[in-house]
Design an enzyme around this catalytic site. Structure first.
Site, PDB file in Angstrom:
ATOM      1  N   ARG A  32       0.826  -1.215   0.000  1.00  0.00           N
ATOM      2  CA  ARG A  32       0.000   0.000   0.000  1.00  0.00           C
ATOM      3  C   ARG A  32       0.854   1.256   0.000  1.00  0.00           C
ATOM      4  O   ARG A  32       0.559   2.203  -0.726  1.00  0.00           O
ATOM      5  CB  ARG A  32      -0.950   0.003   1.203  1.00  0.00           C
ATOM      6  CG  ARG A  32      -2.027  -1.085   1.101  1.00  0.00           C
ATOM      7  CD  ARG A  32      -2.886  -1.149   2.341  1.00  0.00           C
ATOM      8  NE  ARG A  32      -2.042  -1.424   3.494  1.00  0.00           N
ATOM      9  CZ  ARG A  32      -2.283  -1.009   4.740  1.00  0.00           C
ATOM     10  NH1 ARG A  32      -3.349  -0.288   5.001  1.00  0.00           N
ATOM     11  NH2 ARG A  32      -1.474  -1.305   5.716  1.00  0.00           N
ATOM     12  N   ASN A  77      -6.155  -2.748   2.626  1.00  0.00           N
ATOM     13  CA  ASN A  77      -6.132  -4.192   2.768  1.00  0.00           C
ATOM     14  C   ASN A  77      -7.552  -4.726   2.771  1.00  0.00           C
ATOM     15  O   ASN A  77      -8.469  -4.077   3.272  1.00  0.00           O
ATOM     16  CB  ASN A  77      -5.453  -4.591   4.073  1.00  0.00           C
ATOM     17  CG  ASN A  77      -3.948  -4.428   4.014  1.00  0.00           C
ATOM     18  OD1 ASN A  77      -3.345  -4.412   2.950  1.00  0.00           O
ATOM     19  ND2 ASN A  77      -3.326  -4.323   5.170  1.00  0.00           N
TER      20      ASN A  77
END
Length: 90
Positions: free
Chosen positions: A19, A37
């Protein structure tokens, strides 16, 4: 012309700076959106901006950071308004 895409990335993509790396790439490409996530172990990315920049991000998402292993990438169209402003890690 602004467009947007939603990506679902599967593989070893949590706990490997996926990320954060996505945020860095998106910022470099001038994209808005987010990376988060998913409960099943994948990552969802929504990116909005110029189509060429989204394509460039898609190419990076197929590889991810060095520690990641991408097994599958799904891309669907999204509404640019969903992206908000800036690019966030959620």
């Amino acid at each position: 012309m602004s467009s947007a895409a939603r990506f679902i990335i599967e593989g070893r993509v949590q706990g490997v700076s996926f990320r954060a790396g996505t945020r860095e790439q998106a910022a470099r490409l001038g994209l808005r959106g987010f990376a988060r996530n998913l409960p099943g172990g994948g990552v969802e990315v929504l990116a909005a901006g110029e189509p060429e920049a989204i394509d460039a991000l898609a190419a990076w998402l197929r590889r991810g950071p060095r520690q990641a292993r991408v097994d599958a990438l799904e891309r669907t169209d999204a509404a640019p308004a969903e992206a908000g402003s800036g690019f966030q890690v959620r």
